[in-house]
Scaffold this motif. Structure first.
Motif, PDB file in Angstrom:
ATOM      1  N   THR A 504      27.810  37.893  34.500  1.00 58.61           N
ATOM      2  CA  THR A 504      28.418  37.954  35.840  1.00 58.61           C
ATOM      3  C   THR A 504      27.498  38.756  36.742  1.00 58.61           C
ATOM      4  O   THR A 504      27.004  39.819  36.347  1.00 58.61           O
ATOM      5  CB  THR A 504      29.802  38.615  35.787  1.00 58.61           C
ATOM      6  N   TYR A 505      27.262  38.252  37.972  1.00 58.54           N
ATOM      7  CA  TYR A 505      26.354  38.908  38.914  1.00 58.54           C
ATOM      8  C   TYR A 505      26.945  38.810  40.322  1.00 58.54           C
ATOM      9  O   TYR A 505      27.321  37.727  40.762  1.00 58.54           O
ATOM     10  CB  TYR A 505      24.980  38.228  38.882  1.00 58.54           C
ATOM     11  N   ARG A 506      27.029  39.933  41.019  1.00 63.16           N
ATOM     12  CA  ARG A 506      27.468  39.955  42.417  1.00 63.16           C
ATOM     13  C   ARG A 506      26.216  39.929  43.294  1.00 63.16           C
ATOM     14  O   ARG A 506      25.383  40.836  43.213  1.00 63.16           O
ATOM     15  CB  ARG A 506      28.287  41.214  42.686  1.00 63.16           C
ATOM     16  N   PHE A 507      26.068  38.895  44.131  1.00 61.06           N
ATOM     17  CA  PHE A 507      24.812  38.708  44.866  1.00 61.06           C
ATOM     18  C   PHE A 507      25.073  38.290  46.305  1.00 61.06           C
ATOM     19  O   PHE A 507      26.194  37.897  46.676  1.00 61.06           O
ATOM     20  CB  PHE A 507      23.954  37.640  44.183  1.00 61.06           C
ATOM     21  N   ARG A 508      24.029  38.391  47.124  1.00 62.43           N
ATOM     22  CA  ARG A 508      24.062  37.774  48.455  1.00 62.43           C
ATOM     23  C   ARG A 508      22.701  37.149  48.720  1.00 62.43           C
ATOM     24  O   ARG A 508      21.694  37.836  48.890  1.00 62.43           O
ATOM     25  CB  ARG A 508      24.383  38.773  49.560  1.00 62.43           C
ATOM     26  N   ALA A 509      22.683  35.833  48.721  1.00 61.73           N
ATOM     27  CA  ALA A 509      21.476  35.053  48.959  1.00 61.73           C
ATOM     28  C   ALA A 509      21.891  33.591  49.061  1.00 61.73           C
ATOM     29  O   ALA A 509      22.970  33.211  48.618  1.00 61.73           O
ATOM     30  CB  ALA A 509      20.475  35.232  47.806  1.00 61.73           C
ATOM     31  N   ARG A 510      21.039  32.789  49.652  1.00 62.53           N
ATOM     32  CA  ARG A 510      21.333  31.355  49.700  1.00 62.53           C
ATOM     33  C   ARG A 510      21.226  30.752  48.310  1.00 62.53           C
ATOM     34  O   ARG A 510      22.074  29.973  47.891  1.00 62.53           O
ATOM     35  CB  ARG A 510      20.344  30.658  50.639  1.00 62.53           C
ATOM     36  N   ASP A 511      20.154  31.130  47.586  1.00 56.46           N
ATOM     37  CA  ASP A 511      19.876  30.536  46.281  1.00 56.46           C
ATOM     38  C   ASP A 511      19.956  31.577  45.177  1.00 56.46           C
ATOM     39  O   ASP A 511      19.519  32.729  45.362  1.00 56.46           O
ATOM     40  CB  ASP A 511      18.464  29.933  46.248  1.00 56.46           C
TER      41      ASP A 511
END
Length: 589
Positions: A504-511
């Motif tokens: 599980t990873y919390r991210f902010r990016a398009r890809d």
């Protein structure tokens, strides 16, 4: 020696970089204290702590990762208490016992204007050194990449110390200037208590930002517009100045030839001779090439590795240049230098070359012989070599494709002896992972899964290196991640041991991309991806369907998320339906 100078100057430049923001409140809280007994010990302790912790990170190992994490938590707690005591003298008086010895006496004296404590200043420097997360610009990347390839050593620590010393130098000047401003405000405005309380608010705000991960989240986005351009410029200038002694005579010889022939000459500087191409374990698409037999050709040497997302996004341009300018005298040579062990397998590289439709020569540099000959430190790296066998331009990383193509055009014109006007540039149809990144809302960076370089791992069980362990994960914050199920975490990768294990990873990016492999068995392993707990649908990457289902068939980079709308903060989860899959590194775009 040159690299030490560059590292120091790069550190000096961090004062104008967003990455220094979390440290500034703690440093300015010392303004007005004696320099020799308060400010200087704090900055020296900060240098030593940063160099030591960064050296441990370069050395790797689960014990180093956990030691750094515990030190960070202790530093956050210490500086939070420090901020509270700046806000309130009553709170400073209330905090007694061992905590006083650990730094709160320092805070009381800072609040009441007494002479600074050397011990307290050192403690504060240690705390800021533990928390400082500097921008990983070209110089720091060069140092840490060298450590990864050759192992951490005394030179690594000294280079990191030089980087931190540069930052401390600019901070010292800033603090001394700030002290004069604060003193003037106290004299003429009589607001000493308000200044002290304002500093307390700033310190607590800094602690909150660090505790919430904003120093590596928001600042990661700001860092794209930071000092890396300055660092690269310094590195390029010093590299040019350090060229072999015969470069100047070569330049004069070229100038003399210009006078006789009156032919077109590019104004690109000569950076050095074409290094050796010896040492490749195998060549693809060509017999082994040498600088001597390439004289008369313009050569582009491209250092890459096939699972690197930055390299993948440059491949369409390099491929297009090779095709467009082949008949005009351009030779492109790809030098494949592996980052992971699986990238040393020649069969894997051969398949990647076919998949990327690369037809130009590729040297498989498993032993980094060509890498060392070029003194290279980056993936990707482009070296542009003229028809006389001289390096005329270098470019590291992605981007500035038109600028690189102008260099190709210029060197081809020079080889022909006549200036040609080219106004058009290649526009490759890049799809999937090859598409250029969206930097406008990118706030997540490369994250390794193996314990040797892992960061922001928040499964409460901690990493159990090289042994099977069961992991859980609750609700990670931005750029935090963890494992679920039974995994064995190795130095380079983690292997899932039971069906149902996930990441599980919390991210902010398009890809979102993840380098995955089927493990030693080599059989296909199905997996399921969700975004915010649901099927990705329109936000699916090119390697899964709308329901989030995909299969690990080979060891490579898989694009798992491409947000169809504006990139926003999301929670990614991948669950493997059978055991054996290996995960190496997350990348974003």
């Amino acid at each position: 020696m040159i690299l030490f100078v560059v590292a120091y100057l790069a550190g000096v430049l961090t004062i104008v970089s967003p990455c220094i923001l979390p440290v500034l409140p703690f440093v300015f809280a010392r303004a007005g204290q004696p320099f020799s007994t308060s400010i200087l010990p704090m900055l020296l302790a900060k240098i030593v702590t940063f160099a030591g912790i960064a050296s441990l990170a370069a050395l790797g190992g689960n014990w180093a990762v956990q030691a750094n994490a515990f030190g960070r938590y202790a530093a956050i707690a210490l500086l939070a208490v420090f901020g509270v005591t700046l806000l309130s003298t009553r709170a400073a008086a209330f905090v007694t016992g061992p905590l006083v010895a650990l730094g709160n006496r320092l805070s009381r004296k800072a609040a009441t204007g007494e002479k600074g404590s050397v011990g307290g200043a050192i403690l504060l420097g240690v705390a800021t050194g533990l928390l400082w997360a500097p921008c990983a610009g070209p110089v720091l990347g060069l140092v840490l990449t060298g450590a990864a390839l050759n192992g951490a050593n005394v030179q690594t620590t000294l280079l990191l110390g030089a980087y931190a010393a540069g930052a401390a130098t600019s901070l010292a000047f800033a603090v001394l200037a700030g002290a004069r401003v604060f003193a003037a405000m106290k004299r003429f405005l009589g607001i000493g208590d308000r200044i002290r309380q304002g500093l307390g608010v700033a310190v607590l705000a800094g602690v909150a930002a660090i505790a919430l991960g904003l120093d590596t989240g928001l600042l990661a986005q700001l860092s794209y517009a930071s000092t890396s351009g300055f660092e690269q410029s310094i590195l390029d200038r010093l590299r040019a100045n350090a060229a072999p002694a015969d470069v100047s005579s070569t330049r004069m010889t070229l100038a003399a030839k210009d006078t006789r022939q009156a032919a077109y000459r590019s104004d690109l500087p000569v950076e050095g001779p074409f290094p050796s191409l010896d040492g490749a374990v195998q060549w693809l698409n060509s017999k082994p090439l040498t600088p001597a037999e390439l004289r008369g050709k313009v050569v582009l040497v491209d250092f890459w590795t096939y699972s690197c997302i930055n390299c993948i996004r440059t491949v369409p341009y390099v491929r297009a240049w090779a095709e467009k300018y082949r008949d005009q005298g351009l030779v492109v040579i790809g030098v494949h230098a592996p980052e992971f062990a699986f990238e040393k397998q020649i069969g894997n590289v051969e398949k990647a070359v076919r998949d990327f439709k690369i037809t130009y020569p590729v040297a498989i540099d498993n032993n980094f012989a060509i890498w060392r000959a070029f003194s290279n430190s980056y993936w990707p790296a482009h070296y542009f070599i003229d028809a006389e066998g001289q390096i005329r331009y270098t470019h590291f990383g992605e981007g500035d494709y038109e600028g690189s193509e102008r260099v190709i055009q210029d060197l081809l014109a020079e080889a022909a002896g006549k200036r040609k006007v080219e106004n058009n540039f290649v526009k490759p149809d890049a799809k999937g992972a090859e598409a250029s990144p969206d930097l406008s809302r990118l706030a997540s960076g490369e994250t390794y899964v193996g314990y040797e370089r892992a960061a922001n791992f928040v499964s409460p069980e901690g990493v159990s290196a090289d042994s099977a362990n069961r992991y859980t994960i609750d609700s990670p914050r931005l750029n935090e991640w963890g494992l679920t199920g039974n995994w064995t975490v190795g130095a380079e990768q983690a292997r899932v041991n039971e069906a149902g294990g996930g990441i599980t990873y919390r991210f902010r990016a398009r890809d979102l991309h993840l380098v995955l492999g089927p493990g030693a068995g080599g059989r296909p392993i199905p997996f399921q991806v969700t975004v915010d707990g649901a099927a990705p649908a329109a936000d699916r990457g090119s390697d899964i369907d709308a329901s989030g289902r995909g299969t690990v068939t080979e060891t490579r980079l898989y694009q798992l998320v491409r947000q169809s709308g504006a990139a926003r903060e999301r929670t990614f989860e991948i669950r493997f339906l059978e055991p054996g899959a290996e995960a190496f590194v997350f990348t974003f775009g």
